[in-house]
Scaffold this active site. Structure first.
Site, PDB file in Angstrom:
ATOM      1  N   CYS A 113       0.888  -1.111  -0.034  1.00  0.00           N
ATOM      2  CA  CYS A 113      -0.039   0.021   0.237  1.00  0.00           C
ATOM      3  C   CYS A 113       0.752   1.273   0.003  1.00  0.00           C
ATOM      4  O   CYS A 113       0.128   2.551  -0.238  1.00  0.00           O
ATOM      5  CB  CYS A 113      -1.047   0.130   1.038  1.00  0.00           C
ATOM      6  SG  CYS A 113      -2.022  -1.708   1.217  1.00  0.00           S
ATOM      7  N   HIS A 144      -9.112   3.634  -2.180  1.00  0.00           N
ATOM      8  CA  HIS A 144      -7.725   3.316  -2.147  1.00  0.00           C
ATOM      9  C   HIS A 144      -7.142   2.120  -3.273  1.00  0.00           C
ATOM     10  O   HIS A 144      -7.284   1.145  -3.031  1.00  0.00           O
ATOM     11  CB  HIS A 144      -7.527   2.472  -0.657  1.00  0.00           C
ATOM     12  CG  HIS A 144      -6.528   1.995  -0.108  1.00  0.00           C
ATOM     13  ND1 HIS A 144      -5.132   2.297  -0.854  1.00  0.00           N
ATOM     14  CD2 HIS A 144      -6.092   0.865   0.388  1.00  0.00           C
ATOM     15  CE1 HIS A 144      -3.992   1.738  -0.119  1.00  0.00           C
ATOM     16  NE2 HIS A 144      -4.550   0.669   0.528  1.00  0.00           N
TER      17      HIS A 144
END
Lengths: 107, 387
Positions: B85, B334
């Protein structure tokens, strides 16, 4: 039951593994060893949306346990999370493809 | 090291882009960044592309070269970077280093991900590539599960309540309503959050960021290019990256990420400022409880007070320290490889005074991007150029 761990022949450090070099001294002399499966519950969660491999097993409880021997192990808790609390004494009761399942320690 | 400016920004909306190929998303964002800067694209000397799971989810790799080809860049070094991430934040730092070191005068950082076409189990399995799958992975742990573990301890140790965590969700969802790029802005109250299904106890659906498609890009230049720019640039004061443990066994405390603590300390030192000098923060709220932990790890809220600050409104726009005025990952979305660059995109708009959810008099902004079980972290500090 006991838990399979790695022990460093150079410095004695135990590690849940797998690991190629000792985390403490970087020696490659790691040998398969065992540690008692008793410890205390560090934390837990109930997984209700599982990855593909574990999809048929959900919901299940994942538990992080600090063994009395000092290592931290990520495994399963047998049953539901009802009545769980931090530091609950637990012990390993079964193993499946390297993953250990813990239960509340019989008093 | 030379002073580096962010000279151009571009982003697609975050959300569902079913009809657009992954490389096309990246090209749209990067082309916008190049055009906005006024810099000739042949001057771009390096491209770094942040992406996490294009292989497993779209069957497409070599994205960095594909995107450069599509943009009409020169035959320059093009590199895909991966740090789960934190992939976008790492791409930014490499582009920053390429310019700061003098290797080139202009560099492009692009981040992209495409996820919404896959089913939940496939996406969860792909995201689980960010875990040490020979240790934690075999237990059946997931990333929401990791934050479920952290929440239990935070609640026990600091008395963090469901209402305090829900305040993070309500704030970020409301912020997202103001952001045209956000995937799921909404007005949600504590009751609605409490009625949403459990994912990994105590996390419920509203505590989790959505899966998203999207891309964001930034063009970085050396400060001596300033006169050539068509846009209003922002200065990079610091760009720090650290490594934490790749597995839970290596984290002595699940309620803090040492990679964040160290990256923040390094960034404050590099910028010559402290946490109290920061006017707003875009941080990695992949889950509601993560925002509480991150605010504490970054030093903008005292340890153990993250929940209280959220419930008291101190992290809203207009509060002591606005956190995620963009809506954050919870509400903006995201698209993993794009997230870190999207945070910087939002921060540049804030520092130009052009953000749809503007923080008044914003002069210094901080971005925080965290990967895996805290195995990779980047913290950047950006400054309005007259500040």
């Amino acid at each position: 039951m006991h838990i399979k761990v790695l022990r460093c022949e150079s410095c004695g450090t135990l590690d849940p593994g797998p690991r190629d070099l000792c985390a403490a001294c970087q020696s490659d002399k790691l040998v398969l060893s065992e540690a008692p499966g008793a410890g205390a519950l560090v934390s837990w969660t109930t997984i209700r949306r599982a990855p593909t491999r574990f999809k048929g097993q959900a919901p299940y409880v994942v538990a992080v346990v600090k063994l009395d021997a000092g290592l931290i192990i990520t495994g399963r808790f047998s049953g539901t999370e009802e009545n769980l609390r931090l530091d609950l004494p637990v012990e390993a009761v079964s193993e499946d493809e390297g993953a250990y399942t813990f239960a509340e320690k019989a008093s | 090291m030379r002073q580096v400016l962010i000279a151009g920004i571009g982003s697609t909306p975050f959300g569902r882009h079913s009809e657009i190929a992954i490389q096309s998303l990246a090209i749209r964002a990067a082309d916008a960044a190049i055009r906005e800067s006024g810099i000739d694209r042949k001057q771009v000397g390096a491209l770094y592309l942040g992406n996490f799971v294009s292989g497993p989810l779209t069957g497409q790799e070599v994205l960095a070269g594909l995107v450069a080809d599509g943009l009409g860049l020169g035959q320059i070094p093009c590199t895909k970077v991966e740090g789960a991430c934190a992939s976008g934040g790492i791409a930014f730092r490499h582009a920053y280093l390429a310019v700061a070191s003098g290797m080139c005068d202009a560099a492009l950082a692009v981040g992209v991900e495409k996820m919404t076409h896959a089913d939940t189990a496939t996406t969860t399995a792909a995201l689980n590539c960010a875990m040490d799958n020979r240790s934690d992975g075999i237990s059946g742990l997931t990333f929401p599960g990791l934050f479920g573990l952290a929440w239990q301890i935070h609640a026990e140790r600091y008395g963090t309540s469901r209402d305090q965590v829900s305040a993070v969700v309500s704030k970020n969802k409301a912020n997202g309503l103001l952001n045209p790029l956000a995937q799921m802005g909404a007005n949600v109250g504590a009751d609605q959050i409490l009625q949403s299904p459990l994912i990994c106890d105590p996390l419920r659906l509203y505590d989790c960021c959505p899966t998203s498609d999207g891309a964001a890009a930034l063009l970085l230049v050396a400060a001596d290019k300033r006169a050539e720019l068509a846009s209003s640039p922002v200065a990079v004061m610091a760009s720090a990256q650290t490594r934490g443990s790749a597995r839970i066994a290596g984290h002595p405390d699940l309620c803090t990420f040492d990679a964040t603590v160290m990256a923040a300390q390094a960034a404050y030192a590099q910028a010559g400022i402290s946490a109290k000098d920061v006017d707003f923060v875009e941080l990695h709220d992949c889950f509601s409880i993560a925002e509480i932990i991150d605010t504490e790890d970054l030093g903008i809220v005292p340890r153990g007070h993250g929940g209280g600050y959220a419930l008291e409104g101190r992290t809203r726009v207009g509060g002591d320290i606005p956190v995620n005025p963009s809506g954050g990952l919870l509400s903006k979305g995201h698209p993993v490889g794009a997230t870190g660059l999207g945070q910087i995109y939002e921060s540049v708009l804030q520092l130009r005074g052009q953000h749809p959810n503007q923080v008044r008099d914003a002069a210094i902004g901080l971005t925080h991007n965290l990967g895996g079980t805290g195995v990779a972290c980047t913290v950047n500090i950006l400054k309005r150029i007259d500040a």
